[in-house]
Design a protein around this motif. Structure first.
Motif, PDB file in Angstrom:
ATOM      1  N   ILE A  71       0.812  -1.210   0.000  1.00  0.00           N
ATOM      2  CA  ILE A  71       0.000   0.000   0.000  1.00  0.00           C
ATOM      3  C   ILE A  71       0.851   1.267   0.000  1.00  0.00           C
ATOM      4  O   ILE A  71       0.601   2.208  -0.756  1.00  0.00           O
ATOM      5  CB  ILE A  71      -0.949   0.010   1.220  1.00  0.00           C
ATOM      6  N   ALA A  72       1.892   1.290   0.829  1.00  0.00           N
ATOM      7  CA  ALA A  72       2.630   2.537   1.054  1.00  0.00           C
ATOM      8  C   ALA A  72       3.992   2.604   0.384  1.00  0.00           C
ATOM      9  O   ALA A  72       4.586   3.678   0.298  1.00  0.00           O
ATOM     10  CB  ALA A  72       2.802   2.764   2.557  1.00  0.00           C
ATOM     11  N   GLY A  73       4.499   1.464  -0.104  1.00  0.00           N
ATOM     12  CA  GLY A  73       5.855   1.430  -0.633  1.00  0.00           C
ATOM     13  C   GLY A  73       6.119   2.424  -1.744  1.00  0.00           C
ATOM     14  O   GLY A  73       7.083   3.203  -1.693  1.00  0.00           O
ATOM     15  N   LYS A 123       8.365   5.832  -1.728  1.00  0.00           N
ATOM     16  CA  LYS A 123       9.466   5.891  -2.695  1.00  0.00           C
ATOM     17  C   LYS A 123       9.426   7.207  -3.467  1.00  0.00           C
ATOM     18  O   LYS A 123      10.457   7.829  -3.729  1.00  0.00           O
ATOM     19  CB  LYS A 123       9.379   4.705  -3.663  1.00  0.00           C
ATOM     20  N   ALA A 124       8.208   7.627  -3.822  1.00  0.00           N
ATOM     21  CA  ALA A 124       8.062   8.879  -4.571  1.00  0.00           C
ATOM     22  C   ALA A 124       8.355  10.098  -3.702  1.00  0.00           C
ATOM     23  O   ALA A 124       8.788  11.142  -4.211  1.00  0.00           O
ATOM     24  CB  ALA A 124       6.647   8.969  -5.136  1.00  0.00           C
ATOM     25  N   LEU A 131      10.041   4.280   4.143  1.00  0.00           N
ATOM     26  CA  LEU A 131      10.237   3.332   3.047  1.00  0.00           C
ATOM     27  C   LEU A 131      11.069   2.144   3.514  1.00  0.00           C
ATOM     28  O   LEU A 131      10.770   0.984   3.186  1.00  0.00           O
ATOM     29  CB  LEU A 131      10.928   4.026   1.868  1.00  0.00           C
ATOM     30  N   ILE A 132      12.101   2.422   4.292  1.00  0.00           N
ATOM     31  CA  ILE A 132      12.935   1.349   4.846  1.00  0.00           C
ATOM     32  C   ILE A 132      12.097   0.440   5.741  1.00  0.00           C
ATOM     33  O   ILE A 132      12.193  -0.792   5.681  1.00  0.00           O
ATOM     34  CB  ILE A 132      14.119   1.943   5.636  1.00  0.00           C
ATOM     35  N   VAL A 133      11.233   1.047   6.539  1.00  0.00           N
ATOM     36  CA  VAL A 133      10.391   0.279   7.459  1.00  0.00           C
ATOM     37  C   VAL A 133       9.483  -0.686   6.702  1.00  0.00           C
ATOM     38  O   VAL A 133       9.410  -1.884   7.031  1.00  0.00           O
ATOM     39  CB  VAL A 133       9.545   1.220   8.341  1.00  0.00           C
ATOM     40  N   VAL A 134       8.777  -0.188   5.677  1.00  0.00           N
ATOM     41  CA  VAL A 134       7.837  -1.061   4.965  1.00  0.00           C
ATOM     42  C   VAL A 134       8.563  -2.102   4.125  1.00  0.00           C
ATOM     43  O   VAL A 134       8.051  -3.214   3.913  1.00  0.00           O
ATOM     44  CB  VAL A 134       6.846  -0.250   4.099  1.00  0.00           C
ATOM     45  N   SER A 136      -0.142  -4.416  -6.834  1.00  0.00           N
ATOM     46  CA  SER A 136       0.612  -4.158  -5.610  1.00  0.00           C
ATOM     47  C   SER A 136       1.535  -2.957  -5.766  1.00  0.00           C
ATOM     48  O   SER A 136       2.455  -2.962  -6.576  1.00  0.00           O
ATOM     49  CB  SER A 136       1.441  -5.391  -5.234  1.00  0.00           C
ATOM     50  N   GLY A 137       1.256  -1.910  -4.984  1.00  0.00           N
ATOM     51  CA  GLY A 137       2.027  -0.684  -5.078  1.00  0.00           C
ATOM     52  C   GLY A 137       1.881   0.024  -6.413  1.00  0.00           C
ATOM     53  O   GLY A 137       2.639   0.952  -6.709  1.00  0.00           O
TER      54      GLY A 137
END
Length: 351
Positions: free
Chosen positions: A33-35, A39-40, A52-55, A292-293
């Protein structure tokens, strides 16, 4: 300790798959959902780079989650859960030894994880109460060493199944483009709901161009089928989860109800035709993601030559309109007219 429940083979495997389904949702949904959003935005503020690192890291917990949540499904105690979780994590192959230490290799092999978590739970239940006060010492020592070693032994053999599927897909890429698009769309529509990794298959053979685009369209068609079906019998959260997360959460339904292959194959075949008509493209890194994403649509748009508005419209038609329209009609025909199955096959039983 209470008496251990007796399971038939079917009940046992359906219980395993219930835990696996939830593990996949929990592990993959945050990045799905959030990646791409993080990233953007990562160049805008450092907090988004951290997020981003977390997800991205969250996905790596999938093998451990499989062990823990399958254990929960069987109501294992804390020691048993810890042992099963360790065995599943080791057997997944997500950690690989190198000359410089250990290397993280994604989420590993889901098929081997399912195989070994099943064996581990079975053995744990059989040994329940056998070690008495030494359980906290002997259960981890014996089972982690023995079953962990077994998992590493089966890993290359089980992983070869993915290689075999990759070889089949590679041969299909040599066919006439329209036929290739249809077949790849159908194959990836099934792979995405199965224990196989669509990303691993695509990367293994370097699937690119129209083949990559057709593969993503097939994955989107499976998502469309499940969203349409889920909306009839499940709560909104479950339906949104499959739309934004992974169709693999319905793996248990797919195995329990083979008739689900009918809408999956037909919807993906129709969608594959439009992948060819619109010349949907992709890369080995983007193939296997689907919705996905929004990886599939975003990469497809990057290959299109027209204006942004027209490219966006083409992507919407190919990735959303065609799969959802085809899925709606096909489900309607099979459920209301032919009565081959009913919408209960889409009831999510992952918990």
């Amino acid at each position: 300790m209470s008496q251990t429940k007796k399971y038939t083979f079917k009940e046992f495997m359906m219980t395993v798959l219930g835990g696996v389904s939830i593990a996949i949702i929990v592990g993959l949904v945050p990045n799905a959902i959030a990646g791409e959003i993080f990233k953007a935005l990562q160049d805008k503020a450092s907090i988004f780079k951290s997020m981003l690192i977390v997800v991205n890291i969250s996905q790596l917990a999938v093998p451990a989650l499989v062990g823990a949540l399958v254990s929960k499904e069987f109501n294992l105690d804390l020691i048993e859960t810890g042992v099963v979780t360790m065995i599943t994590f080791i057997s997944s192959g997500s950690i690989k030894p190198t000359d410089k230490g250990f290397m993280i290799a994604g989420i590993g092999d889901l098929i081997n994880s399912i195989l070994m978590v099943s064996i581990a739970v079975f053995v744990v239940l059989k040994l329940r109460g056998k070690f008495g006060n030494l359980n906290i010492v002997l259960l981890p020592l014996l089972l982690v060493v023995i079953l962990g070693s077994l998992g590493l032994f089966t890993l290359p053999h089980v992983s070869s199944l993915t290689g075999a599927v990759g070889m089949l897909v590679e041969k299909i890429t040599t066919l006439q483009p329209l036929l290739m698009s249809i077949l790849l769309s159908m194959i990836f529509a099934i792979l995405i709901i199965s224990p196989f990794s669509t990303v691993a298959v695509a990367l293994a053979i370097g699937l690119s161009g129209l083949g990559s685009g057709a593969a993503n369209i097939g994955i989107c068609s499976t998502t469309a089928v499940l969203v349409i079906g889920s909306s009839k019998v499940n709560n909104a959260g479950t339906t949104i989860a499959v739309l934004l997360g992974s169709p693999k959460m319905f793996m248990k339904n797919w195995i329990a109800h083979p008739k689900l292959n009918l809408p999956l194959v037909l919807t993906s075949a129709i969608s594959g035709v439009f992948a060819y008509i619109f010349n949907i493209q992709g890369t080995p890194a983007s193939a296997g993601f689907g919705f996905s994403g929004l990886v599939g649509p975003i990469n497809a748009i990057s290959f299109m030559k027209n204006g942004f508005g027209q490219n966006l419209l083409v992507a919407f038609i190919a990735f959303f309109l065609v799969p959802f329209a085809a899925s709606f009609i096909i489900n309607k025909v099979f459920v209301d007219i032919l009565k081959v199955y009913d919408y209960k096959v889409y009831e999510f039983r992952g918990k």
